[in-house]
Design a protein around this motif. Structure first.
Motif, mmCIF file in Angstrom:
data_model
loop_
_atom_site.group_PDB
_atom_site.id
_atom_site.type_symbol
_atom_site.label_atom_id
_atom_site.label_comp_id
_atom_site.label_asym_id
_atom_site.label_seq_id
_atom_site.Cartn_x
_atom_site.Cartn_y
_atom_site.Cartn_z
ATOM 1 N N ALA A 57 50.108 30.144 101.291
ATOM 2 C CA ALA A 57 51.047 29.468 102.190
ATOM 3 C C ALA A 57 51.456 28.080 101.698
ATOM 4 N N LEU A 58 50.797 27.584 100.663
ATOM 5 C CA LEU A 58 51.129 26.242 100.176
ATOM 6 C C LEU A 58 52.452 26.238 99.421
ATOM 7 N N ASP A 59 53.103 25.102 99.463
ATOM 8 C CA ASP A 59 54.339 24.907 98.720
ATOM 9 C C ASP A 59 54.081 25.115 97.223
ATOM 10 N N PRO A 60 54.913 25.909 96.533
ATOM 11 C CA PRO A 60 54.676 26.187 95.107
ATOM 12 C C PRO A 60 54.651 24.927 94.237
ATOM 13 N N LEU A 61 55.482 23.945 94.541
ATOM 14 C CA LEU A 61 55.472 22.708 93.753
ATOM 15 C C LEU A 61 54.156 21.963 93.949
ATOM 16 N N TRP A 62 53.675 21.908 95.193
ATOM 17 C CA TRP A 62 52.385 21.268 95.497
ATOM 18 C C TRP A 62 51.287 21.935 94.685
ATOM 19 N N LYS A 63 51.273 23.276 94.700
ATOM 20 C CA LYS A 63 50.245 24.015 93.966
ATOM 21 C C LYS A 63 50.366 23.751 92.471
ATOM 22 N N ASP A 64 51.592 23.664 91.969
ATOM 23 C CA ASP A 64 51.809 23.445 90.546
ATOM 24 C C ASP A 64 51.281 22.079 90.112
ATOM 25 N N VAL A 65 51.519 21.071 90.919
ATOM 26 C CA VAL A 65 51.012 19.724 90.615
ATOM 27 C C VAL A 65 49.490 19.770 90.481
ATOM 28 N N PHE A 66 48.838 20.437 91.439
ATOM 29 C CA PHE A 66 47.377 20.492 91.408
ATOM 30 C C PHE A 66 46.855 21.430 90.326
ATOM 31 N N LEU A 67 47.637 22.441 89.959
ATOM 32 C CA LEU A 67 47.242 23.289 88.833
ATOM 33 C C LEU A 67 47.161 22.458 87.559
ATOM 34 N N PHE A 68 48.137 21.618 87.315
ATOM 35 C CA PHE A 68 48.110 20.806 86.101
ATOM 36 C C PHE A 68 47.038 19.722 86.180
ATOM 37 N N HIS A 69 46.764 19.236 87.379
ATOM 38 C CA HIS A 69 45.641 18.309 87.544
ATOM 39 C C HIS A 69 44.340 19.036 87.218
ATOM 40 N N TRP A 70 44.194 20.267 87.693
ATOM 41 C CA TRP A 70 43.002 21.077 87.405
ATOM 42 C C TRP A 70 42.843 21.274 85.896
ATOM 43 N N LYS A 71 43.941 21.570 85.212
ATOM 44 C CA LYS A 71 43.867 21.764 83.754
ATOM 45 C C LYS A 71 43.386 20.489 83.059
ATOM 46 N N GLU A 72 43.903 19.351 83.510
ATOM 47 C CA GLU A 72 43.467 18.075 82.930
ATOM 48 C C GLU A 72 41.984 17.838 83.207
ATOM 49 N N GLU A 73 41.555 18.090 84.450
ATOM 50 C CA GLU A 73 40.148 17.908 84.796
ATOM 51 C C GLU A 73 39.254 18.852 84.005
ATOM 52 N N SER A 74 39.739 20.047 83.705
ATOM 53 C CA SER A 74 38.957 20.997 82.901
ATOM 54 C C SER A 74 38.667 20.421 81.522
ATOM 55 N N GLN A 75 39.666 19.794 80.932
ATOM 56 C CA GLN A 75 39.465 19.154 79.625
ATOM 57 C C GLN A 75 38.473 18.014 79.742
ATOM 58 N N HIS A 76 38.609 17.215 80.797
ATOM 59 C CA HIS A 76 37.667 16.105 81.002
ATOM 60 C C HIS A 76 36.240 16.620 81.150
ATOM 61 N N ALA A 77 36.077 17.703 81.909
ATOM 62 C CA ALA A 77 34.732 18.237 82.146
ATOM 63 C C ALA A 77 34.081 18.688 80.847
ATOM 64 N N ILE A 78 34.848 19.337 79.991
ATOM 65 C CA ILE A 78 34.308 19.796 78.698
ATOM 66 C C ILE A 78 33.863 18.594 77.872
ATOM 67 N N LEU A 79 34.707 17.580 77.812
ATOM 68 C CA LEU A 79 34.359 16.375 77.052
ATOM 69 C C LEU A 79 33.161 15.657 77.666
ATOM 70 N N ASP A 80 33.123 15.600 78.990
ATOM 71 C CA ASP A 80 32.001 14.944 79.665
ATOM 72 C C ASP A 80 30.689 15.666 79.387
ATOM 73 N N GLU A 81 30.715 16.988 79.421
ATOM 74 C CA GLU A 81 29.508 17.765 79.115
ATOM 75 C C GLU A 81 29.010 17.462 77.710
ATOM 76 N N MET A 82 29.934 17.459 76.759
ATOM 77 C CA MET A 82 29.555 17.203 75.366
ATOM 78 C C MET A 82 28.984 15.799 75.206
ATOM 79 N N GLU A 83 29.628 14.831 75.856
ATOM 80 C CA GLU A 83 29.173 13.442 75.748
ATOM 81 C C GLU A 83 27.818 13.259 76.422
#
Length: 198
Positions: A57-83
């Motif tokens: 039911a969420l607005d597709p643009l809203w979901k898209d913004v958070f999808l790309f935020h999720w992708k960025e956070e995924s990269q951060h999490a991988i780097l944080d784990e390694m560090e």
């Protein structure tokens, strides 16, 4: 905040002072700061997967913004784990014990901030809701907000299998027991919620 404030009743206050929080965090060991950072990155991803991604039911643009935020956070999490693992490899037994103490203190400090904000938010709601709120109601409201905030900012991350696996891979049984004992009051006071996928 300024945009939201224009539409909200006057009186809302976000109480944690960012510079003081940063100073307190940076006074702790690198291992404990990386552990907390990794926890935050992981629960941020899990929140997206459990609330935004499946909601049709969420607005597709809203979901898209958070999808790309999720992708960025995924990269951060991988780097944080390694560090975090790289930092862990540097520690001897005594330094690891101190790092565990620092992590426990950091989580306690986060909980202190949540208590502070839950109280302020309960008072704001009582003032803005348009009717008198009795002491008992106000106490229940504050307790409910604190439970929700604890789940959002501590428990939901601690419950993630990925975080547990990382912690278990670095700590011995007695250290894990110390962490579990420190977390137990927070875990038991948070609302029951389904476990989120890692």
């Amino acid at each position: 905040e300024a945009m939201m404030a224009a539409r909200m009743p006057a009186g809302y206050a976000f109480l944690p002072e960012p510079n003081a929080v940063a100073q307190a965090v940076l006074a702790k060991s690198s291992w404990s700061v990386l552990a907390l950072t990794c926890l935050i990155e992981l629960f941020t991803q899990a929140h997206y997967r459990s609330s935004i991604e499946p909601d049709t039911a969420l607005d597709p643009l809203w979901k898209d913004v958070f999808l790309f935020h999720w992708k960025e956070e995924s990269q951060h999490a991988i780097l944080d784990e390694m560090e975090w693992q790289r930092e862990d490899a540097k520690l001897d037994g005594a330094a690891r014990e101190r790092a565990v103490s620092d992590l426990i203190e950091l989580v306690g400090a986060v909980d202190g901030l949540l208590k502070l904000q839950a109280g302020a938010d309960a008072a704001y709601f009582a003032q803005a809701c348009g009717r008198a709120v009795g002491q008992g109601e106000a106490a229940l409201l504050g307790a409910g907000l604190l439970k929700a905030y604890r789940w959002q900012y501590i428990v939901s991350g601690v419950q993630l299998p990925r975080f547990g696996a990382l912690l278990s891979g670095m700590l011995g049984a007695s250290q894990l027991a110390r962490v579990a004992a420190a977390l137990e009051p927070l875990m038991s006071s948070a609302p029951a919620a389904p476990r989120m996928a890692a």
